[in-house]
Each structure stands twice: as structure tokens, then as C-alpha cells.
Design a protein around this motif. Structure first.
Motif, PDB file in Angstrom:
ATOM      1  N   VAL A 162      37.585  32.341  31.415  1.00  0.00           N
ATOM      2  CA  VAL A 162      36.864  33.573  31.898  1.00  0.00           C
ATOM      3  C   VAL A 162      37.580  34.050  33.155  1.00  0.00           C
ATOM      4  N   TYR A 163      38.393  35.296  33.183  1.00  0.00           N
ATOM      5  CA  TYR A 163      39.244  35.900  34.198  1.00  0.00           C
ATOM      6  C   TYR A 163      38.355  36.993  34.927  1.00  0.00           C
ATOM      7  N   ARG A 164      38.237  37.005  36.142  1.00  0.00           N
ATOM      8  CA  ARG A 164      37.068  37.949  36.762  1.00  0.00           C
ATOM      9  C   ARG A 164      38.311  38.711  37.967  1.00  0.00           C
ATOM     10  N   SER A 165      37.867  39.853  38.343  1.00  0.00           N
ATOM     11  CA  SER A 165      38.237  40.289  39.605  1.00  0.00           C
ATOM     12  C   SER A 165      37.461  40.098  40.718  1.00  0.00           C
ATOM     13  N   ASP A 166      37.965  39.893  41.927  1.00  0.00           N
ATOM     14  CA  ASP A 166      36.974  39.629  43.005  1.00  0.00           C
ATOM     15  C   ASP A 166      37.131  41.158  43.899  1.00  0.00           C
ATOM     16  N   GLY A 167      37.672  41.901  43.343  1.00  0.00           N
ATOM     17  CA  GLY A 167      37.726  43.415  43.975  1.00  0.00           C
ATOM     18  C   GLY A 167      38.054  43.609  45.008  1.00  0.00           C
ATOM     19  N   ILE A 168      38.856  42.344  45.737  1.00  0.00           N
ATOM     20  CA  ILE A 168      39.570  42.589  47.081  1.00  0.00           C
ATOM     21  C   ILE A 168      41.157  42.642  46.839  1.00  0.00           C
TER      22      ILE A 168
END
Length: 351
Positions: free
Chosen positions: A36-42
Motif C-alpha cells: 500500500v503506497y500513500r502520500s505523507d502530504g509533505i
């Protein structure tokens, strides 16, 4: 040094919050198989993606153990922050014996693999087709996952893609397998990831695992010849640790994977610094503003700078329309493609 540590502490806080949110909220994720690949928004200036077989899976755990107690920050020895938010649990999948088998990643470091539970997962990631690209849209599962990571993380400005695949494909014992990898990776550079930097790690073929394989260096030799500036040769590194730091006939212990990947990232950063230092200064360059529609030819090569910088596209299909917005004093057209400015020699386009 104090300023650098302050930046690290800030990243720790931010990543800790993101990791907590990731556990609480399951919306907006990109999932495939067990990863599962997510963005940390940083915002991250650089991102790193490692793709491989079981090497990649084991390395993901090894680095994860390094960062889990450090708020996701990996103290790998460099000054550019590397964040690896890693969650290994059973939230979406478990193994046949009930063990956790879901791997969630976020930050600016990612690993591409399938898993290590079923034969189907293992054979998918072991196959040479995992990294395949024909340069026309047909691609292997590993390449698809790289695209998924990049699409899910628009907050990362520039990507570095590192492949250490081929440990099993070389068992084909054929020179042709080297050509297969070189051709696919050329399509990575030209077609799949033209704005990223791609690097290809050597295979440690001095291991007992490759005893009796006549052409065990077919992939290493092909990549060294095809990509002298992108091939990362770790033969000496492997030899110094073989077999004392191995856990079986092919895999390393966690310490070795952490040391290896740390060196890879530091080497890439050094290459980028050297490349930046070698880009000419265009302080005396002048540009005449124009607005013309021109067309590509078989001589069209697209660059990031007029007379220096990276080759963005080494060749183009002829007769493609290109908007020209300027002519430089050193003989380049300034062109616009998908809203971004590039440069090509004036004899590379026709009206």
C-alpha cells in the motif's frame, strides 16, 4: 549541524502525525497485492524507489526496523531528509499461517515487491517480466507499481528509481537475458520515467547460489556497457561480506541491506551534485522571443538546458507539433511541452 538536526526533528513530528492518521483512516489509498503506497502530504525535493525481488522485501523490513523508533526518519548518513513511514500489519492481508502480510509505505522512500507468502506472489516478482517495458505501454507489474507510487505522491519533486532486480533471471544462464534487461531499462529512461533518474545495481554473483551458472554476469555486463553512468557496481561490497553476512545462499542480513541502501542513496546524491556543478552557467545567454509551431524530425533531441543539463528525450517520433517560444544565442529553440519548458537544437525541428 544544529540547523540540520532541527529540520530532522520537524520531520519526525510531521511523519509521526501522518503515521497515526494512516492507521485511523483507510480512504484515499493506492493498494496493489500486499503493498500500500500513500502520500505523507509533505514536500520532498527527492524521492527514492527501490524495485527488486525478495531482496526488496527484506530490505524494506530492514530499513523499517531502523526508522520505526525514529518517527519515520532514516539516519542514513546524508543531509537530504529520507522519510520511511512503514507499517507492517494484517489490516488487509495475512499469510496462510495468519501472520501480518500488509506493507504500507509513505514518505519519500518506497520499495516495490509482491510479497513472500504464496507461490504466485514469489514467481511474479522473480520473473524478468517484472521490470519489462516495451516503450509503448506494455509493462511488467513492477513498472506498474512504480507508476502507482509516483502518481500517489505529487508532493515529491524529483524521483530516483533504483533497480536491484535480476537475481533469479540470471539463472537462465544466457547472454540474451542481459539484453532483455538493458532494453527494458532503456525504455524506462526514454518512455516510462523520462523525468526521473534511473539507476541499476549489480547482482552479487559470487554467491554459492550461482555456482555452475556459466553466464552469471550476463546482466551485470550488459548494464555496465549500456549505462556506464547509471550502473552501480557493488561487486567489491558484496565480496567483502560474502558469505559471513548472509542468512542463506542468496540473501544478506539486515545490517548489510541497510549499509548497502545507505551507500546507494549517498552515491546518487554525489552523482547529482557533480552533475549540477558541471552544468554551464548561461549568464551571457540571450533569448529572442518568438511564437511558432514547428515539427519534430528524426534528429530531434530534447534537453533540460540550452547546451547542458540532462537529455530529457534522446529521440522523437517525426512530425510531432511543438510550440517554439524562443531562440537562444547559442543555437537552441526554447520549446513548451505539456506546459514545461525544454530546449532542442535549431536544426532538430522543421517548420
Amino acid at each position: 549541524m544544529q540547523g540540520h538536526m532541527g529540520k530532522k526533528e520537524a520531520f519526525k513530528v510531521a511523519v509521526s502525525v501522518v503515521l497515526l492518521l494512516a492507521v485511523l483512516f483507510e480512504s484515499g489509498l493506492t493498494a496493489s497485492a500486499l503493498t500500500v503506497y500513500r502520500s505523507d502530504g509533505i514536500y520532498h525535493e527527492e524521492g527514492y524507489i527501490f524495485v527488486g525481488e525478495s531482496h526488496s522485501a527484506i530490505a524494506s523490513h530492514a530499513v523499517g526496523f531502523e526508522t520505526v523508533e525514529n518517527g519515520g526518519v532514516w539516519d542514513y548518513g546524508g543531509t537530504i531528509p529520507v522519510i520511511y513511514g512503514y507499517i507492517w500489519d494484517g489490516s488487509q492481508s495475512v499469510t496462510q499461517d495468519g501472520s501480518p502480510n500488509t506493507f504500507t509505505m509513505m514518505g519519500n522512500l518506497f520499495f516495490v515487491f509482491e510479497g513472500n507468502d504464496s507461490e504466485e506472489e514469489i514467481f511474479v516478482q522473480m520473473s524478468k517480466n517484472y521490470i519489462y517495458s516495451d516503450g509503448m505501454g506494455t509493462r511488467g507489474r513492477g513498472v506498474e507499481k512504480i507508476h502507482e507510487i509516483m502518481d500517489a505522491n505529487p508532493n515529491i519533486a524529483h524521483w530516483n528509481i533504483i533497480s536491484f532486480h535480476g537475481a533469479n533471471a540470471v539463472l537462465e544462464d544466457s547472454l540474451a537475458v542481459g539484453d532483455f534487461y538493458a532494453n527494458s531499462y532503456q525504455n524506462w529512461i526514454n518512455y516510462e520515467f523520462p523525468e526521473a533518474d534511473c539507476y541499476f545495481m549489480s547482482i552479487g554473483t559470487m554467491k554459492k547460489y550461482y555456482r555452475g551458472v556459466r553466464h552469471k554476469d550476463a546482466i551485470n555486463n550488459a548494464l555496465a556497457a549500456a549505462f556506464p553512468d547509471r550502473f552501480l557496481d557493488y561487486t567489491e561490497f558484496y565480496a567483502e561480506r560474502c558469505p559471513d553476512q548472509m542468512i542463506d545462499t542468496v540473501h544478506w542480513n539486515d545490517v548489510t541491506y541497510v549499509d548497502l541502501l545507505s551507500d546507494v542513496i549517498l552515491t546518487i546524491q554525489q552523482k547529482q551534485q557533480t552533475s549540477t556543478e558541471n552544468i554551464p552557467v548561461f549568464s551571457k545567454l540571450t533569448i529572442k522571443e518568438i511564437q511558432e509551431l514547428c515539427f519534430t524530425t528524426n534528429r530531434t533531441v530534447i534537453y533540460s538546458q540550452p547546451g547542458g543539463g540532462l537529455v530529457v528525450c534522446p529521440s522523437c517520433e517525426p512530425d510531432l507539433p511543438v510550440l517554439v517560444t524562443g531562440i537562444t544565442s547559442n543555437g537552441y529553440f526554447r520549446i513548451v511541452i505539456d506546459g514545461k519548458e525544454y530546449f532542442t537544437l535549431t536544426d532538430g525541428l522543421i517548420k
